[in-house]
Write a protein that holds these residues in place. Structure first.
Motif, PDB file in Angstrom:
ATOM      1  N   ASN A  92      54.412 -15.377 -57.334  1.00  0.00           N
ATOM      2  CA  ASN A  92      55.384 -14.433 -56.803  1.00  0.00           C
ATOM      3  C   ASN A  92      56.580 -14.193 -57.721  1.00  0.00           C
ATOM      4  OD1 ASN A  92      53.856 -14.537 -54.255  1.00  0.00           O
ATOM      5  ND2 ASN A  92      54.646 -16.607 -54.188  1.00  0.00           N
ATOM      6  N   PRO A 111      60.416 -12.847 -58.015  1.00  0.00           N
ATOM      7  CA  PRO A 111      61.571 -12.714 -57.145  1.00  0.00           C
ATOM      8  C   PRO A 111      62.316 -11.369 -57.288  1.00  0.00           C
ATOM      9  CG  PRO A 111      62.189 -14.000 -59.056  1.00  0.00           C
ATOM     10  CD  PRO A 111      60.714 -13.723 -59.168  1.00  0.00           C
ATOM     11  N   HIS A 167      61.296  -7.934 -57.640  1.00  0.00           N
ATOM     12  CA  HIS A 167      60.931  -6.761 -56.851  1.00  0.00           C
ATOM     13  C   HIS A 167      59.774  -7.027 -55.893  1.00  0.00           C
ATOM     14  CE1 HIS A 167      62.935  -5.127 -60.518  1.00  0.00           C
ATOM     15  NE2 HIS A 167      63.653  -4.582 -59.570  1.00  0.00           N
ATOM     16  N   GLY A 168      59.371  -8.300 -55.768  1.00  0.00           N
ATOM     17  CA  GLY A 168      58.366  -8.667 -54.774  1.00  0.00           C
ATOM     18  C   GLY A 168      56.916  -8.572 -55.201  1.00  0.00           C
ATOM     19  N   SER A 169      56.642  -8.390 -56.479  1.00  0.00           N
ATOM     20  CA  SER A 169      55.245  -8.354 -56.916  1.00  0.00           C
ATOM     21  C   SER A 169      54.589  -9.705 -56.677  1.00  0.00           C
ATOM     22  CB  SER A 169      55.153  -7.996 -58.404  1.00  0.00           C
ATOM     23  OG  SER A 169      55.582  -6.682 -58.631  1.00  0.00           O
ATOM     24  N   LYS A 170      53.288  -9.639 -56.329  1.00  0.00           N
ATOM     25  CA  LYS A 170      52.508 -10.849 -56.090  1.00  0.00           C
ATOM     26  C   LYS A 170      51.190 -10.723 -56.847  1.00  0.00           C
ATOM     27  CE  LYS A 170      54.403 -11.571 -51.466  1.00  0.00           C
ATOM     28  NZ  LYS A 170      54.974 -12.894 -51.514  1.00  0.00           N
ATOM     29  N   HIS A 177      50.181  -7.394 -54.638  1.00  0.00           N
ATOM     30  CA  HIS A 177      51.234  -6.582 -54.011  1.00  0.00           C
ATOM     31  C   HIS A 177      52.153  -6.085 -55.121  1.00  0.00           C
ATOM     32  CE1 HIS A 177      55.046  -5.849 -51.872  1.00  0.00           C
ATOM     33  NE2 HIS A 177      54.264  -5.512 -50.858  1.00  0.00           N
TER      34      HIS A 177
END
Length: 166
Positions: free
Chosen positions: A127, A129, A131-134, A144
């Protein structure tokens, strides 16, 4: 010092150049031999038997190439990487995962969206922190966005219980 003005100076210069070349070659070979010995001393591979340590550097180098030695620094022990999760090595900018028991993967720890360093490995994803990419722990693929590209794979070697970065 050799006189360069005499007619025999040409022969003397060749002698000096040949001697210097041989001395340079000997120094380079000695440096190479010392390098092989030092890399063996700092590796996690088992120590060579004492009878081999008295061999000349050239035969010592040949015996060192037989077993596959780790190419990089030891990152972790296999027991440090949780199954289904992973561990981030910020100083090396790499994340090592264990998607299934005994299967280890490594990826760049730099998010492909904006270049932030990933911060956690939870719930089967790596993950970011910012922009939230996974990203998937199994293959680094995007799970994501906003990232559009997977995390690039990094090469590691698992030898016994040690994981090294190649």
């Amino acid at each position: 010092m050799v006189s360069l003005s005499s007619s025999s100076g040409s022969a003397s210069r060749r002698t000096v150049v040949v001697s210097a070349g041989a001395a340079g070659l000997a120094a380079a070979l000695a440096a190479c031999g010392g390098s092989d010995k030092k890399s063996q001393e700092t590796s996690s591979a088992p120590a060579a038997p004492q009878s081999q340590s008295s061999a000349p550097p050239s035969s010592h180098a040949a015996s060192a190439s037989a077993p596959a030695a780790p190419k990089g620094p030891v990152l972790a022990k296999t027991s440090d990487i949780p199954e289904g999760g992973g561990k981030i090595f910020k100083d090396k900018k790499v994340v090592v995962t264990q998607p299934a028991k005994g299967e280890f993967k490594a990826f760049s720890a730099v998010c492909t969206h904006e270049g932030c360093t990933v911060s956690t490995v939870t719930g089967g994803t790596i993950n970011c922190p910012c922009h939230g990419s996974k990203f998937a722990v199994a293959d680094g693929s995007v799970k994501h966005g906003p990232a559009q590209s997977p995390l690039p794979a990094q090469k590691i070697t698992v030898s016994g219980d040690s994981i090294t970065l190649d």
